[in-house]
Each structure stands twice: as C-alpha cells, then as structure tokens.
Design a protein around this motif. Structure first.
Motif, PDB file in Angstrom:
ATOM      1  N   ASN A   1      56.243  27.586  -5.409  1.00  0.00           N
ATOM      2  CA  ASN A   1      57.474  26.938  -4.930  1.00  0.00           C
ATOM      3  C   ASN A   1      58.691  27.415  -5.714  1.00  0.00           C
ATOM      4  O   ASN A   1      59.772  27.582  -5.149  1.00  0.00           O
ATOM      5  CB  ASN A   1      57.353  25.411  -5.008  1.00  0.00           C
ATOM      6  CG  ASN A   1      56.595  24.858  -3.819  1.00  0.00           C
ATOM      7  OD1 ASN A   1      56.812  25.264  -2.679  1.00  0.00           O
ATOM      8  ND2 ASN A   1      55.682  23.950  -4.073  1.00  0.00           N
TER       9      ASN A   1
ATOM     10  N   GLU B   1      66.340  19.160  -0.648  1.00  0.00           N
ATOM     11  CA  GLU B   1      65.234  18.247  -0.953  1.00  0.00           C
ATOM     12  C   GLU B   1      64.101  18.987  -1.683  1.00  0.00           C
ATOM     13  O   GLU B   1      63.525  18.500  -2.644  1.00  0.00           O
ATOM     14  CB  GLU B   1      64.708  17.729   0.379  1.00  0.00           C
ATOM     15  CG  GLU B   1      64.179  16.336   0.375  1.00  0.00           C
ATOM     16  CD  GLU B   1      63.883  15.896   1.792  1.00  0.00           C
ATOM     17  OE1 GLU B   1      63.258  16.650   2.542  1.00  0.00           O
ATOM     18  OE2 GLU B   1      64.315  14.784   2.138  1.00  0.00           O
ATOM     19  N   LYS B   2      63.838  20.214  -1.204  1.00  0.00           N
ATOM     20  CA  LYS B   2      62.702  20.961  -1.747  1.00  0.00           C
ATOM     21  C   LYS B   2      62.893  21.266  -3.236  1.00  0.00           C
ATOM     22  O   LYS B   2      61.941  21.231  -4.006  1.00  0.00           O
ATOM     23  CB  LYS B   2      62.515  22.263  -0.956  1.00  0.00           C
ATOM     24  CG  LYS B   2      61.247  23.005  -1.327  1.00  0.00           C
ATOM     25  CD  LYS B   2      61.028  24.232  -0.488  1.00  0.00           C
ATOM     26  CE  LYS B   2      59.871  25.048  -1.022  1.00  0.00           C
ATOM     27  NZ  LYS B   2      59.612  26.247  -0.257  1.00  0.00           N
TER      28      LYS B   2
ATOM     29  N   VAL C   1      44.628  17.064  -5.595  1.00  0.00           N
ATOM     30  CA  VAL C   1      44.230  17.954  -4.492  1.00  0.00           C
ATOM     31  C   VAL C   1      45.189  17.764  -3.312  1.00  0.00           C
ATOM     32  O   VAL C   1      45.638  18.739  -2.693  1.00  0.00           O
ATOM     33  CB  VAL C   1      42.770  17.689  -4.033  1.00  0.00           C
ATOM     34  CG1 VAL C   1      42.432  18.501  -2.797  1.00  0.00           C
ATOM     35  CG2 VAL C   1      41.794  18.028  -5.143  1.00  0.00           C
ATOM     36  N   MET C   2      45.526  16.502  -3.025  1.00  0.00           N
ATOM     37  CA  MET C   2      46.416  16.257  -1.886  1.00  0.00           C
ATOM     38  C   MET C   2      47.831  16.774  -2.165  1.00  0.00           C
ATOM     39  O   MET C   2      48.511  17.244  -1.248  1.00  0.00           O
ATOM     40  CB  MET C   2      46.450  14.760  -1.537  1.00  0.00           C
ATOM     41  CG  MET C   2      45.151  14.252  -0.921  1.00  0.00           C
ATOM     42  SD  MET C   2      44.531  15.279   0.453  1.00  0.00           S
ATOM     43  CE  MET C   2      45.695  14.921   1.749  1.00  0.00           C
TER      44      MET C   2
ATOM     45  N   PHE D   1      47.659  20.373  -1.493  1.00  0.00           N
ATOM     46  CA  PHE D   1      47.632  20.614  -0.044  1.00  0.00           C
ATOM     47  C   PHE D   1      49.005  20.349   0.596  1.00  0.00           C
ATOM     48  O   PHE D   1      49.512  21.184   1.350  1.00  0.00           O
ATOM     49  CB  PHE D   1      46.551  19.737   0.598  1.00  0.00           C
ATOM     50  CG  PHE D   1      46.653  19.668   2.085  1.00  0.00           C
ATOM     51  CD1 PHE D   1      46.378  20.783   2.863  1.00  0.00           C
ATOM     52  CD2 PHE D   1      47.057  18.492   2.724  1.00  0.00           C
ATOM     53  CE1 PHE D   1      46.498  20.735   4.240  1.00  0.00           C
ATOM     54  CE2 PHE D   1      47.174  18.435   4.095  1.00  0.00           C
ATOM     55  CZ  PHE D   1      46.892  19.557   4.864  1.00  0.00           C
ATOM     56  N   LEU D   2      49.600  19.228   0.262  1.00  0.00           N
ATOM     57  CA  LEU D   2      50.845  18.836   0.948  1.00  0.00           C
ATOM     58  C   LEU D   2      52.075  19.594   0.447  1.00  0.00           C
ATOM     59  O   LEU D   2      52.977  19.900   1.220  1.00  0.00           O
ATOM     60  CB  LEU D   2      51.087  17.334   0.785  1.00  0.00           C
ATOM     61  CG  LEU D   2      50.132  16.409   1.532  1.00  0.00           C
ATOM     62  CD1 LEU D   2      50.348  14.967   1.126  1.00  0.00           C
ATOM     63  CD2 LEU D   2      50.308  16.550   3.049  1.00  0.00           C
ATOM     64  N   PHE D   3      52.099  19.874  -0.846  1.00  0.00           N
ATOM     65  CA  PHE D   3      53.301  20.482  -1.422  1.00  0.00           C
ATOM     66  C   PHE D   3      53.092  21.936  -1.849  1.00  0.00           C
ATOM     67  O   PHE D   3      53.988  22.551  -2.401  1.00  0.00           O
ATOM     68  CB  PHE D   3      53.789  19.662  -2.628  1.00  0.00           C
ATOM     69  CG  PHE D   3      54.241  18.281  -2.254  1.00  0.00           C
ATOM     70  CD1 PHE D   3      55.536  18.063  -1.800  1.00  0.00           C
ATOM     71  CD2 PHE D   3      53.382  17.207  -2.323  1.00  0.00           C
ATOM     72  CE1 PHE D   3      55.953  16.790  -1.442  1.00  0.00           C
ATOM     73  CE2 PHE D   3      53.784  15.934  -1.958  1.00  0.00           C
ATOM     74  CZ  PHE D   3      55.077  15.721  -1.519  1.00  0.00           C
ATOM     75  N   GLY D   4      51.906  22.454  -1.610  1.00  0.00           N
ATOM     76  CA  GLY D   4      51.620  23.828  -2.030  1.00  0.00           C
ATOM     77  C   GLY D   4      52.318  24.829  -1.138  1.00  0.00           C
ATOM     78  O   GLY D   4      52.368  24.662   0.077  1.00  0.00           O
ATOM     79  N   SER D   5      52.845  25.851  -1.773  1.00  0.00           N
ATOM     80  CA  SER D   5      53.469  26.910  -1.004  1.00  0.00           C
ATOM     81  C   SER D   5      52.377  27.815  -0.468  1.00  0.00           C
ATOM     82  O   SER D   5      51.236  27.750  -0.901  1.00  0.00           O
ATOM     83  CB  SER D   5      54.411  27.700  -1.914  1.00  0.00           C
ATOM     84  OG  SER D   5      55.224  28.522  -1.157  1.00  0.00           O
ATOM     85  N   LYS D   6      52.734  28.667   0.472  1.00  0.00           N
ATOM     86  CA  LYS D   6      51.721  29.526   1.089  1.00  0.00           C
ATOM     87  C   LYS D   6      51.298  30.661   0.158  1.00  0.00           C
ATOM     88  O   LYS D   6      52.021  31.029  -0.761  1.00  0.00           O
ATOM     89  CB  LYS D   6      52.236  30.068   2.411  1.00  0.00           C
ATOM     90  CG  LYS D   6      52.280  28.993   3.489  1.00  0.00           C
ATOM     91  CD  LYS D   6      50.893  28.602   3.922  1.00  0.00           C
ATOM     92  CE  LYS D   6      50.689  27.166   4.320  1.00  0.00           C
ATOM     93  NZ  LYS D   6      51.542  26.554   5.238  1.00  0.00           N
TER      94      LYS D   6
END
Lengths: 482, 310
Positions: free
Chosen positions: A212, A418-419, A464-465, A468-473
């Motif tokens: 991120n 926001e990010k 883990v969530m 998953f939710l905030f992880g960049s590609k």
C-alpha cells in the motif's frame, strides 16, 4: 514464485503434506523433496537460470572438499581463490558488467573521448547476490577450518537452494543451516505454530504495509518535480516503511516457512526502526548481510584492531561495498557512503558497542530521551533511503532540493485521501505490535500469550481479514532485484 | 501434526467462509464493472466505452422498443477499445442461441486509437493487461476470476458503499454527482487537460477500426446492428477533431460496407448536459437513449414497410 501469489498458496501446502506424510520416513527422502521443490520454486520464474545455482553448488562442494583434503596452504589458497573468483565473477557479469562499462564510458567522455560501449542484454538472475554469498561463506569457513567440508552432496545442494531463503535471504551460514540437513526432521507442533505466526506477520507487513505504501511512493518518486516539499517528505517516510515491510516481511515469511519444515534460521531483522543510533540500526537491519560483511570483509581487513585511520578505512569499505551489493547504481554507493558518515560519530562517541539486548531492555517510549534518539536515527535512515529509491543521483538531489522549499510547510498532497489514512493507521498498528514484541525473535512470537486462546485466535483471524480486506494486489518484492 | 492440521483446517474454513461472505456482498456500488461479469450470457448488447456505459440506458430501450433483453456491456475507452480483447469478451458474453436482437455500438475516436509505438500492432494494445484481458469467465456469480485477476482496489471497498455510482443489473452505470456549475466547470477543465495530454501519445489505429468491423460482422447474423455517436461538450469536440478529423467519413464508409445504420448525435450537444464534458448526466442519458430508441424504431418501421411493399 512469489510468496504473495496464488501459485505459492498452492505450492506450499502440497510440499508441506508430501514432506511430512510421504518423505518423512527417511532423511534422504526429505532432502530430495526439498531440493526438487526448491528447484521447482526457482524454475517457476526462469528455469534456465537454475544452471547457475547448480554450477555454484557443484563448484563449491568440490572446491571445499579439495581445500579440506590438502594441508598445503598454497593449494588451499588456490582452491579458495577459485571459488571466490568463480562466484564473484558470475555475480559481476550478471549484475555489474553494464554498470562498469557505462561508468568507464562516462569517465572517458569526461576527458573528451567518446566511446560506444557494448552493453550485454542480460537478465539479472533472481537471488544471485544471496545464494552467491551463502555458498561463498561455506568455502571460506572450510578454508578457515571453522567447519568441515561435507561429503553429503544432497545436503549441500539443499543448503544452497533451500526455497524459503533462496531468492531474498536471509543469507544463512553453513555452520547453522547445513547441519540441519544431516538430521531427519520431525514435526514439532510448537515450531510449526510459531512459524505460521511469523509468516502471518510477514504477510501483513508485505501486503498491507509495503504494497500500500508502494502506491504513494511510486506516485511521489516518479513525479517528484510536481510535488510539494511536505509531499516529498511523506514519500520518503512511506518508502522507509515500504522497504522495511517488504524486506523484513519477506524474511519473516521465509523464516516462518522454514520452521514449518523443521528448520531454524537466524533472525534477520530486530526491529531496526527502534534503533537509537546508526550502529544500533546496523545491528538490527538485514542482520545476515551485515554479519556476513563483518565476518568476511571487515575482520579480514583488520576490523577495529588496527589504527583509528585504518578502522575508518575498513568501515568505509564495508559500507561502500554493502551499498554496491544492493545494485549496480551510484545511488546505492551514495547510500552506503551516507551510512558511513552517519556511523563515524558513533565510533567517536564509543556508541557502536552497546549490545542489542541492553539497548532495548532500557528503551521505553516513556523515556523521552530514547524516543528522541529513535526519531533522530529514523530521520537519518529515511534521508538516506531517498538515494536508495531514486533512479539516479541527479533525481535524488532534485528530490532533496524539492523538500527544502517553502512548500515544506504546506499540507501534503493525498492528505485528503481515505486510503492514505488507512495506510498510516496500519503503520502505527505495525509499530505498536512490534514495540510490544521487541524483545523477541519476531513480533508475534509471544504477542498476547497472556490472553486466553480464543482472544489470540481472534487476533490472528482479524489479522488475516485485514490482509484480505486491506491488502494491495500482488507486487514483486523489492529485494528480488538485488 | 494431527492437531496442527485440524486447527489449520478449521481456521482456514472460517477464513474461507468470511471471504465468501465479503464477496457475496459485492453489488453495483463497490465497483463500476464487477456486476457485468456476474450475469448470464446476454442477447441485445450495448457496446462501447464509458460514454455508452453511462449514456445508453437499457431499460429505456426495452420500454421504447418493446423488448426485454437489452444489456449494457460497455466499459471504458482504455479497457474496452475495439480490439481482440474486447471482441473476445463480447463473444464470451453473447448468447449465440438468441436471434432478432438489436445491437447498439457506441463509437468515437477514442475507441479507435492506440498509444503503443505501433498502433497497427495488436501486441501493443494494452487493454489485454486490464481486467477484460485477464478475467477468464464473464458469466459467473460470484466471479472469483474478476476478484483475483481484475479487481485492483482493496477488497474492503466491497463492504463500504460510499461510491457515487450504481451499476444496475442491466449493465447501465448510473453516476450521481453534484450538478453545480462550478463543479461541472472544474470537471470539464480536468477532462480537457486530460484528453489534450492524450493527444501527444495516442494515434488512430486502422487495426482497431478493422476490429470494429469484425465486431459488427460477428453480431450481424444475430440481429440488427446500429452505430451511434453520442453527443459531447463543444470544447471536447475540438480535441476529438484533432485526433481523428475524418472520423465521421470513416464510420460512414464502414456503415456502408457492413450495411448497418449510423446514428450521429454528435452535433446535438446543446440539447444535453454533461458531468465532465464527455459523459452525459443521468437525466440526459435517459433523453439520449429515448432519442436513439426512436431512431431505431423509425428505421425498423421503415424497413418493415419496405419489406411489406416488396
């Protein structure tokens, strides 16, 4: 194969199950599986470069044997020299050839001689700097009679190519890792759980923090002229966390993965951003490389057991070569030089010999003095990162020039996004968790141990969530290029 | 070992259920494209870039033309320009068992240009690197392929519904933004800057025009195809003219060769409002869709009269 890829998510469980259910009967089965899966792991990127690893492994296996068979010092020196020349020669061709050609060409043009250099169209084999140093340390240690050469070629090949640390370290010493391939590994629940925790934290640092941060860092560094001084400061700070999250994250995943297979690696990062001076920082950052340079370069040069002037010379050489190890670009050399300049006062003030443990045991943020020292050290390190991240010296100076402008006192760009606030929040979260775990080998080693199991599992679930939710590609690891 | 594997398995199941729950929450607000990949194969397609995605409303066409199968399968100019990637995706989305369809293809210069060094080299068309090129299935719900290969933002967006758009079940992208003149002027100015910059790198691609022709020829056996040029703001027209001054001539020629009708609303910009100079406001989108539908209705009526006379 990247750790943060779908391929690895399929590869790891398959190898893990085969290792413990099919190959666990005999040590040779375990080693064959490790070697095959390590070559598969590496070959997934480019199988053609496997021959380099195989070549280095063969060469150093037989040269080390030759060294230990002879007692004649001249012969021993000859075999060691062959190993050094071959290994560093390969590294030099693949990594530094174009750099030297380019630098010579520039130097000649400075004196009015224009030459058209012949560049080689070479792809840098991933991990070459890491496994070259690892295998070199083996022959040097055999030469120094610190360890015996091995007759177990399979174990030695596994030592050179073990997949968790093959492409970006930690650079393991033969004295620590090689003997582990001689013994049959038995599954250890505690070790596997600890490895899983360490991997989880590594993934968090890589996917949530580093990737991120990378979004903003690229936007700011790639277009530095267009940004205000305050935005450039933000870019440099975010890069500091990007590179830490990226590299220490990789190390945590590597060390954690090794634990799943019953192996122990040395600690590679010891919470470096809590360092109180630069000497302290270098005891905590990329420990496997720093100690490699200490043992195989600094001490042979005389270390600190020589005159003051020579000690400075030795430190200077180590920092410059360390910078150069990172990449064939003058920016890395200046980065090394800056750290040398930072390091000198710690020798003058005799602050370079405080042990890691004493330094951290007494550190609390409530201690204002420690906090200020940490902040100051972090600022110095971050400033040097500008050279590390910039494409050229010119770009780095333009970046620094841009920082020291009137716009330094304006609100940074992206501040309304926001990010960005999400990224900053998770950086604070990371630092909090690491601060709690700063006396351990990794942040989650004993984190929350005092709480009931369901609370701890809730925390791991949350982590883990978050990934998953905030992880960049999926992004490449920065240290792959080194 | 057993204990470790059991715990890991239970933990993984809980995580998998949680991830499944998050994906199940994906609707038309978290992403402007996802839902188009979750519907079944479609028949009467509306194709083109974001102008069509926002400007051509399937429900209006259904109502005006007494049909019920219109589906907007338009994306953006950089993800769905005419080329191998978009054509392949259209083929995957289209129900080849359907007949008597109506296809509306929105055309403008930006879907016929390329910023590669060689605009006639399909290997340099970079839309293949975007979601249309990466998503392996365009008709599955939930669409894991899109989540893994196509969606580039944070997954947390699935749970946060604060976007200013809504992707309808029929593929229409409804955008709701503040309509004050100051904001509109700002948006227009930003579009002009953005597209003026693109003039430096983008150039017309004969190959893309050929792919437009291939798209028409693929769809023709299954129904009537109409080419539509949507209106844009006067200031944006000047930019479009620079990149392709002979656009209308080329499209007219293509419509003749392929025997399809070309409905050109390019010069009707004074009748409509735009959010940023080249996307119609949702109210104008309704009006334009009605107008295009009426054109089609008239053409179909004329055609059937001719058929009856014969």
């Amino acid at each position: 194969m990247l750790f943060n890829s779908l391929e690895f998510a399929i590869f790891l469980p398959i190898v893990f199950l085969l290792y413990w259910f099919v190959a666990s009967r005999k040590i040779s089965y375990q080693n064959i599986l490790i070697l095959a899966s390590s070559y598969f792991f590496y070959g997934w990127w480019n199988w053609k470069f496997l021959f380099l690893i195989v070549f280095s492994s063969f060469l150093d296996f037989y040269l080390a044997k030759a060294i230990s068979k002879t007692s004649k010092i001249q012969h021993r020196k000859l075999f060691l020299s062959l190993s050094i020349i071959a290994n560093l020669g390969l590294l030099g061709i693949f990594k530094y050839y174009n750099f030297f050609i380019d630098s010579f060409s520039t130097a000649f043009s400075f004196f009015g001689q224009n030459i058209n250099p012949d560049y080689l169209q070479l792809i840098l084999p991933i991990g070459i700097s890491f496994y070259t140093f690892q295998t070199l340390s083996y022959t040097i240690d055999v030469y120094r009679k610190k360890i015996d050469s091995t007759n177990n070629i399979l174990a030695f090949f596994c030592f050179v190519s073990f997949f968790p640390q093959l492409v970006a370290g930690p650079i393991e010493r033969a004295s620590n890792l090689l003997p582990q391939f001689f013994k049959k590994r038995s599954f250890n629940y505690e070790k596997a759980v600890d490895g899983s925790r360490q991997m989880l934290w590594g993934f968090f640092k890589k996917i949530v923090i580093a990737d991120n941060c990378a979004y903003y860092v690229s936007a700011i560094f790639n277009d530095a002229n267009e940004h205000s001084g305050s935005t450039l400061v933000l870019g440099a700070v975010l890069f500091a966390f990007q590179i830490y999250g990226d590299f220490s994250g990789y190390s945590d995943i590597a060390i954690g993965t090794a634990k799943l297979f019953g192996f122990e690696f040395k600690q590679n990062f010891a919470f470096p951003y809590f360092s109180k001076n630069i000497a302290d920082f270098w005891r905590r950052w990329h420990i496997s490389l720093t100690t490699w340079f200490r043992d195989y370069l600094y001490i042979p040069l005389g270390g600190s057991r020589v005159s003051n002037l020579k000690t400075y010379r030795n430190i200077f050489i180590v920092f410059i070569i360390s910078g150069f190890w990172h990449g064939a670009n003058w920016t890395f050399i200046v980065w090394g030089l800056l750290h040398f300049l930072y390091y000198v006062p710690t020798i003058q003030l005799n602050k370079n010999k405080i042990s890691l443990k004493n330094n951290t045991v007494n550190s609390t943020l409530s201690h204002l003095n420690s906090g200020i020292k940490m902040l100051f050290t972090f600022s110095l390190v971050t400033f040097a990162w500008i050279f590390f991240r910039a494409d050229s010296i010119k770009d780095a100076f333009a970046y620094i020039n841009g920082i020291f402008s009137k716009s330094l006192f304006t609100l940074p760009q992206f501040i309304a996004e926001e990010k960005l606030w999400i990224v900053l929040f998770f950086i604070a979260f990371q630092m909090f968790i690491e601060w709690q775990g700063r006396f351990n080998n990794h942040a989650l080693e004993r984190f929350g141990i005092q709480f009931p199991k369901y609370v701890r599992y809730g925390f791991y679930y949350g982590l883990v969530m978050i990934i998953f939710l905030f992880g960049s590609k999926q992004e490449q690891f920065i240290y792959f290029q080194f | 070992m057993k204990q470790y594997l059991i715990k890991l398995f239970i933990f993984s199941v809980v995580i998998a259920i949680s991830i499944g729950f998050v994906f199940s929450k994906a609707d038309g607000r978290f992403d402007p494209f996802y839902k188009r990949f979750t519907s079944s194969k479609q028949s009467s397609l509306i194709l083109g870039s974001s102008r069509a995605a926002q400007g051509l409303v399937p429900s209006v066409f259904n109502e005006e033309l007494n049909k019920d199968g219109f589906y907007n399968y338009s994306f953006t100019f950089n993800t769905s320009p005419f080329g191998p990637t978009y054509l392949n995706s259209i083929k995957n989305k289209f129900n080849e068992e359907s007949t008597n369809n109506i296809f509306i293809i929105s055309v403008d210069p930006w879907v016929l240009v390329s910023d590669g060094l060689d605009p006639e080299n399909a290997l340099q068309f970079d839309e293949s690197e975007n979601f249309l090129g990466k998503v392996t299935s365009v008709n599955s719900n939930p669409n894991l392929s899109y989540f893994v290969n196509g969606f580039t933002d944070l997954y947390v967006k699935v749970l946060i519904n604060n976007s200013n758009f809504l992707l309808h079940d029929d593929g229409w992208l409804e955008v709701s933004i503040k309509q004050d003149s100051l904001q509109l002027e700002k948006n227009l100015s930003s579009s002009i800057d953005n597209y003026t910059q693109k003039l430096e790198t983008y150039q017309f691609s004969e190959l893309r025009l050929d792919y437009l022709k291939q798209t028409i020829l693929f769809l023709k056996p299954f129904g009537e195809v109409y080419l539509v040029r949507l209106p844009i703001h006067e200031k944006m027209k000047a930019i479009e003219y620079q990149i392709m001054p002979d656009f209308d001539a080329r499209i007219n020629k293509l419509s003749e060769i392929t025997s399809v009708k070309y409905i050109n609303l390019y010069n009707e910009d004074g009748l409509y409002q735009f959010t940023d100079g080249h996307h119609l406001t949702k109210e104008s989108a309704m009006m334009v869709s009605e107008k295009v539908a009426n054109f089609i209705k008239n053409i179909e009526a004329t055609n059937s009269r001719i058929n009856e006379d014969q």
